[in-house]
Design a protein around this motif. Structure first.
Motif: not given
Ligand SMILES: [Mg+2]
Length: 420
Positions: A201-216
């Motif tokens: 629901s946050m638009g993070l459908g794949t593992i990469g979507d999350l991994a590529r976000l800056p941690l902050a």
């Protein structure tokens, strides 16, 4: 520069069922399950061998359902102590390849082979040797995931080694973007169904979507989503998705555990009735279980006993029983202690009572929660432990009401459950 580590996770296929098939060669070509209580069809399937799985049988379904799918099913009662012994045997096998072996669950163990490569060959050769040795000594098929951290080894095993024909897979840092990141977020280690829905629901459908976000940014977006600060969780998921995990493979946590945890109480006077002794057993159950919870271990063997006041004419007994299921829950220990005591006590006056748990194993070794009610009162006990640790034992008086409630709950769970 620090040398890259080479870490493996070995995982046993259908562990309990495989161990049983190894002990009963005549069953080798038959579908087999390990189930709570074969005498009752309402028992739960704890493990199914690959042949049984082919028939559509899954763990955690009832025996009744399983037998409907496969009437010729072989049903075996669980032998927890034996599985713990085989698990320790596998730890010893892995110990011949490296002294850094860390049991993660009853059928999964980490091994750091960074220092063993010059001795035993390539990671692939070592993985094969490990698989062969485990198969030869225990009859169990192990899958081996290899990574450069514990979390990458775990994902290499769960996402690939378990699904391919060799039972081996190596996940390198360079491969994360091409192999791990395209996978759906639900496949990420530690992400359950609910968290997966949240991330989607946050638009993070794949593992990469999350991994590529800056941690902050991930921290900020999770704070928005959950309306509270969840920086620690954000960092955990982000690190897993990026394969970052510095934690060592540490055998010490396992070996440092004591062999048993026990207590004895000398009473202010002779106790003559079971009613009085039950209060002491409850207190001892609470003290011992609480220590086990603090050590994060479960006990498989319960001992209780008593002594009379006279040294000249000693009376009393000490007996032990194997619990249907390793535990550190006060109510389960107490519930087993009372009948054990009642059975062996000859009615002589009692001046001293002891209770202990042995056959200790890591709490996390549970493959499956056997009782519906268990997690709830485990949480309850954790909460009361936390309060007692913070404010002292008197904060929650004699917790008899909660224990009684726990027992009632537990019995309710067992009537339709798998233990007599
Ligand atoms: Mg397994």
């Amino acid at each position: 520069m620090k040398k890259d580590r080479v870490i493996m996770l070995s995982d046993c296929q259908s562990f309990y069922a495989s161990v049983e098939k190894a002990s009963h060669p005549d069953y080798s070509n038959q579908p087999l399950v390990v189930a709570g209580d074969p005498a009752r069809r309402s028992g739960i399937v704890l493990a199914a061998c690959p042949l049984a799985k082919q028939k559509g049988i899954t763990t955690a379904e009832t025996l009744r359902e399983a037998l409907q799918k496969c009437p010729e099913l072989i049903v075996v009662r669980p032998r927890m102590q034996h599985y713990i012994d085989v698990s320790a045997q596998i730890t010893n096998i892995l110990g011949t390849f490296s002294d850094l072996v860390e049991p993660y669950s009853i059928d999964e163990q980490f091994i750091d082979i960074t220092g063993s490569l010059s001795l035993f060959g390539s990671p692939e050769q070592i993985a094969t040797a490990i698989q062969d040795q485990i198969r030869r000594d225990t009859g169990v098929y192990a899958r081996v995931g290899t990574g450069y951290s514990k979390v990458t080894a775990k994902m290499a095993c769960d996402l690939w080694a378990k699904k391919n024909t060799t039972g081996q897979f190596t996940l390198t840092q360079e491969q994360l973007p091409s192999l791990l990141w395209p996978l759906p977020i639900s496949q990420l280690f530690m992400v359950g169904r609910r968290m997966s829905a949240h991330f989607q629901s946050m638009g993070l459908g794949t593992i990469g979507d999350l991994a590529r976000l800056p941690l902050a940014e991930l921290k900020w977006r999770m704070r928005e989503k959950f309306r509270k600060k969840c920086d620690i969780d954000a960092e955990l998921y982000w690190r897993i998705a990026n394969g970052i995990d510095d934690s060592p493979v540490s055998p010490s946590t396992y070996e440092a555990a004591p062999k048993s945890v026990g207590h004895q109480m000398t009473l202010p006077r002779d106790y003559h009735t079971l009613q009085e002794i039950k209060t002491v057993l409850l207190e001892l159950s609470e003290m011992v279980s609480r220590r086990c919870r603090r050590l994060k271990v479960n006990g498989a063997v319960l001992s209780v006993g008593c002594q009379g006041a006279s040294f000249e004419t000693p009376t009393g007994f000490s007996r032990q029983t194997t619990l249907s299921d390793p535990t550190n829950a006060t109510s389960l220990v107490y519930e087993a202690a009372v009948p054990l005591f009642r059975q062996h006590w000859d009615g002589q006056p009692v001046r001293r009572v002891h209770l202990s748990l042995s056959g200790l194993s890591d709490e996390s070794e549970y493959q499956l929660t056997l009782f519906e009610s268990r997690p709830r009162y485990r949480e309850l006990e954790r909460a009361t432990d936390a309060l007692k640790n913070k404010f002292g034992d008197t904060i929650i008086g004699r917790a008899s009401s909660f224990t009684d409630a726990g027992l009632i709950k537990d019995r309710a769970g067992k009537i339709g459950g798998h233990y007599k």
